[in-house]
Scaffold this motif. Structure first.
Motif, PDB file in Angstrom:
ATOM      1  N   GLU A   1       0.866  -1.178   0.000  1.00  0.00           N
ATOM      2  CA  GLU A   1       0.000   0.000   0.000  1.00  0.00           C
ATOM      3  C   GLU A   1       0.902   1.228   0.000  1.00  0.00           C
ATOM      4  O   GLU A   1       1.925   1.269   0.702  1.00  0.00           O
TER       5      GLU A   1
ATOM      6  N   ARG B   1      -8.738   5.352   4.133  1.00  0.00           N
ATOM      7  CA  ARG B   1      -7.473   4.873   3.566  1.00  0.00           C
ATOM      8  C   ARG B   1      -6.292   5.601   4.202  1.00  0.00           C
ATOM      9  O   ARG B   1      -5.273   4.984   4.547  1.00  0.00           O
TER      10      ARG B   1
ATOM     11  N   SER C   1      -1.081   1.826  10.529  1.00  0.00           N
ATOM     12  CA  SER C   1      -0.106   0.761  10.314  1.00  0.00           C
ATOM     13  C   SER C   1       1.326   1.272  10.423  1.00  0.00           C
ATOM     14  O   SER C   1       2.207   0.572  10.921  1.00  0.00           O
TER      15      SER C   1
ATOM     16  N   PRO D   1      -0.622  -4.999  10.459  1.00  0.00           N
ATOM     17  CA  PRO D   1      -0.799  -5.151   9.010  1.00  0.00           C
ATOM     18  C   PRO D   1      -1.894  -4.235   8.471  1.00  0.00           C
ATOM     19  O   PRO D   1      -2.939  -4.046   9.094  1.00  0.00           O
ATOM     20  N   ILE D   2      -1.652  -3.695   7.288  1.00  0.00           N
ATOM     21  CA  ILE D   2      -2.611  -2.791   6.668  1.00  0.00           C
ATOM     22  C   ILE D   2      -3.952  -3.485   6.448  1.00  0.00           C
ATOM     23  O   ILE D   2      -5.017  -2.861   6.517  1.00  0.00           O
ATOM     24  N   ARG D   3      -3.918  -4.789   6.205  1.00  0.00           N
ATOM     25  CA  ARG D   3      -5.159  -5.515   5.986  1.00  0.00           C
ATOM     26  C   ARG D   3      -6.058  -5.454   7.232  1.00  0.00           C
ATOM     27  O   ARG D   3      -7.278  -5.390   7.120  1.00  0.00           O
TER      28      ARG D   3
ATOM     29  N   ARG E   1      -7.178  -1.646   7.737  1.00  0.00           N
ATOM     30  CA  ARG E   1      -8.100  -1.256   6.668  1.00  0.00           C
ATOM     31  C   ARG E   1      -9.441  -1.989   6.773  1.00  0.00           C
ATOM     32  O   ARG E   1     -10.509  -1.388   6.611  1.00  0.00           O
ATOM     33  N   ASP E   2      -9.399  -3.295   7.044  1.00  0.00           N
ATOM     34  CA  ASP E   2     -10.604  -4.122   6.960  1.00  0.00           C
ATOM     35  C   ASP E   2     -11.290  -4.351   8.293  1.00  0.00           C
ATOM     36  O   ASP E   2     -12.451  -4.768   8.324  1.00  0.00           O
TER      37      ASP E   2
ATOM     38  N   ASP F   1       2.336  -4.144   3.404  1.00  0.00           N
ATOM     39  CA  ASP F   1       2.105  -5.156   2.368  1.00  0.00           C
ATOM     40  C   ASP F   1       0.756  -5.818   2.651  1.00  0.00           C
ATOM     41  O   ASP F   1       0.524  -6.349   3.738  1.00  0.00           O
ATOM     42  N   LYS F   2      -0.120  -5.816   1.664  1.00  0.00           N
ATOM     43  CA  LYS F   2      -1.467  -6.355   1.860  1.00  0.00           C
ATOM     44  C   LYS F   2      -1.470  -7.867   2.091  1.00  0.00           C
ATOM     45  O   LYS F   2      -2.485  -8.434   2.487  1.00  0.00           O
ATOM     46  N   ASN F   3      -0.349  -8.534   1.836  1.00  0.00           N
ATOM     47  CA  ASN F   3      -0.241  -9.972   2.074  1.00  0.00           C
ATOM     48  C   ASN F   3       0.218 -10.304   3.491  1.00  0.00           C
ATOM     49  O   ASN F   3       0.193 -11.476   3.876  1.00  0.00           O
TER      50      ASN F   3
END
Length: 494
Positions: free
Chosen positions: A11, A99, A106, A112-114, A117-118, A325-327
């Motif tokens: 991201e 966003r 993060s 984690p950004i995931r 964000r989520d 990293d979105k992963n």
């Protein structure tokens, strides 16, 4: 069939502008500390300096409390429907700027950004939406016919969920007509300062929300200030006890949400793959920086080997690394101090005879990192089974009967949360009735909703956040329950 190769999916950090320096937010304006003091906030993933932040002293805390007191007269007099408009506006702005906030969180926290964000940002907005709906319905909350706001709320929040803990506290306080002085954690001040700007964007009246940044000394000054009517704290049990001693003998209302050592209990009839996902979510979500983390796995002996094999296979797929990293599944530990505590307790587990296991895991060369870890051969006497580690470390114990599972799960000074995995609804209800925890999840873990009260008892604190019970902490009603009485009522809210 060959597995897909991993490719980074970063991201962009350019979506958020971080100023080189930030002041305190008092009476609707940013200002330097009276003595000019400041501290540095770092990115735990890289140890790079993000910004210089003002360090509030006694004079600054006094200014913030006085500003909140002045604002209280007009804010509390507004009709609930008018207060709700501001809360709805804040919720929408948070959604619009989610966003930016997710990236900022993060960077400053290491998660984690995931997740930011989520999970974090949608839940933050949901809390403001939910409490906006309560603002003009407080007389129907069962807290008396005409409940009144308390006044100035001092709110001290932790570093593990900086923006979410802010929402849990600020939203109900404002909905009930109180004003706020917020003290974010020293290692994660940036999202609270961003939120201060959101308040200005929403047109919130001056002084209704104030943000004083600093270390534990700033928090102590705020809690002890005679102009404060209500104290809300989320953090360690040690600090919570110190706050309770400070508040004792005053007429300040107090709620505490403290540590935990939750048991995640897996029976032999549980769906193993589903349970493993719940175990992983329970302890490795947010690097284990969760007060209600399922840090003790209690698994029935007859399926212990099967569950552990599946758990190790799943842990081997967890990706540790760049929070943007979105992963990434597991990000950075929040600070060098917290990393040292996690490391010391994990080393103690080995020294006391437990067997340590981690998947093959290459950790970044800079920043603060700890590989996902589990311990087997753990007894109830081990420190890793008794003390809150607040990191990605899981202690595995076994049991034979439901009664033994309850006894082991309750063998802790904490009482925040627990999880039960079984296909039998009757067993879930039997266990939930006996587990001494404020929240019990069934066939899931770490699920939250603004309408559902959350909190613990024993050394996990008292009071509730969220739901109707959470409103009681910010209202004064002669016929309504006190914080402590609300806590006892909420003990069975699961």
């Amino acid at each position: 069939m060959n597995a897909f190769e991993y490719a980074p999916a970063p991201e962009s950090r350019s979506v958020v502008d971080i100023a080189p320096a930030y002041g305190l937010f008092i009476d609707g304006e940013f200002a330097d500390a009276a003595d000019g003091a400041s501290f540095t906030t770092l990115s735990p993933a890289s140890e790079e300096v993000l910004s210089q932040v003002a360090q509030a002293g006694p004079q600054d805390v006094d200014r913030a409390v006085r500003a909140a007191r002045r604002a209280f007269a007009t804010w509390s007099a507004l009709p609930g429907a008018e207060r709700a408009k501001y809360l709805f506006r804040i919720a929408r702005i948070i959604q619009e700027r989610s966003r930016e906030l997710a990236v900022l969180e993060s960077l400053d926290n290491g998660k984690p950004i995931r997740e930011s964000r989520d999970f974090d940002l949608p839940t933050v907005a949901a809390h403001f939406f939910y409490h906006a709906g309560w603002a003009d319905k407080l007389e129907y909350a069962g807290l008396g016919p005409a409940p009144r706001p308390l006044g100035v709320a001092a709110q001290v929040i932790p570093w593990n969920f900086p923006l979410l803990m802010l929402a849990w506290k600020v939203a109900p306080a404002l909905a009930c007509g109180n004003t706020v002085v917020l003290k974010p954690a020293e290692t994660t001040p940036l999202s609270a300062l961003f939120f201060a700007d959101v308040c200005r964007q929403a047109g919130l009246p001056r002084g209704v929300v104030n943000v004083v940044t600093g270390d534990g000394g700033t928090g102590a000054e705020l809690v002890a200030h005679p102009g404060v009517d209500k104290v809300a704290f989320t953090g360690s049990t040690e600090v919570g006890k110190a706050i309770a001693r400070t508040v004792a003998g005053t007429d300040k209302r107090l709620t505490l949400e403290l540590g935990g050592k939750a048991a995640n209990i897996v029976f032999d009839d549980a769906p193993v793959d589903q349970a493993v996902e719940g175990i992983v979510s329970g302890i490795f979500f947010n690097q284990g920086h969760v007060c209600c983390a399922g840090s003790r796995l209690l698994v029935q002996e007859s399926v212990a080997e099967e569950v552990l094999d599946a758990l190790k296979r799943r842990m081997a797929t967890l990706r540790v690394g760049d929070p943007l990293d979105k992963n990434t599944d597991i990000g950075a530990v929040n600070s060098a101090e917290q990393l040292a505590r996690i490391t010391a307790l994990a080393d103690a587990g080995e020294a006391e005879g437990a067997e340590r296991w981690s998947p093959a895991c290459e950790l970044p060369s800079s920043g603060y990192w700890f590989a996902p870890t589990l311990f087997t051969g753990v007894t109830q006497a081990h420190r890793i089974a008794r003390e809150e580690i607040f990191g990605p470390v899981l202690s595995v114990l076994t049991f034979r009967t439901p009664a033994e599972a309850v006894e082991k799960a309750n063998n802790t000074p904490y009482g925040l949360s627990a999880g039960v995995w079984t296909e039998k609804g009757s067993r879930i209800l039997w266990m939930a009735d006996r587990l001494r925890a404020g929240v019990v999840w069934a066939n899931t873990f770490n699920k939250f909703d603004p309408a559902s009260p959350f909190g613990g008892y024993k050394e996990s604190g008292f009071g509730r956040e969220g739901g109707r019970h959470g409103l009681a902490a910010y209202l004064d009603a002669a016929a309504g329950p006190s914080d402590q009485r609300s806590d006892r009522e909420g003990e069975r809210d699961r």
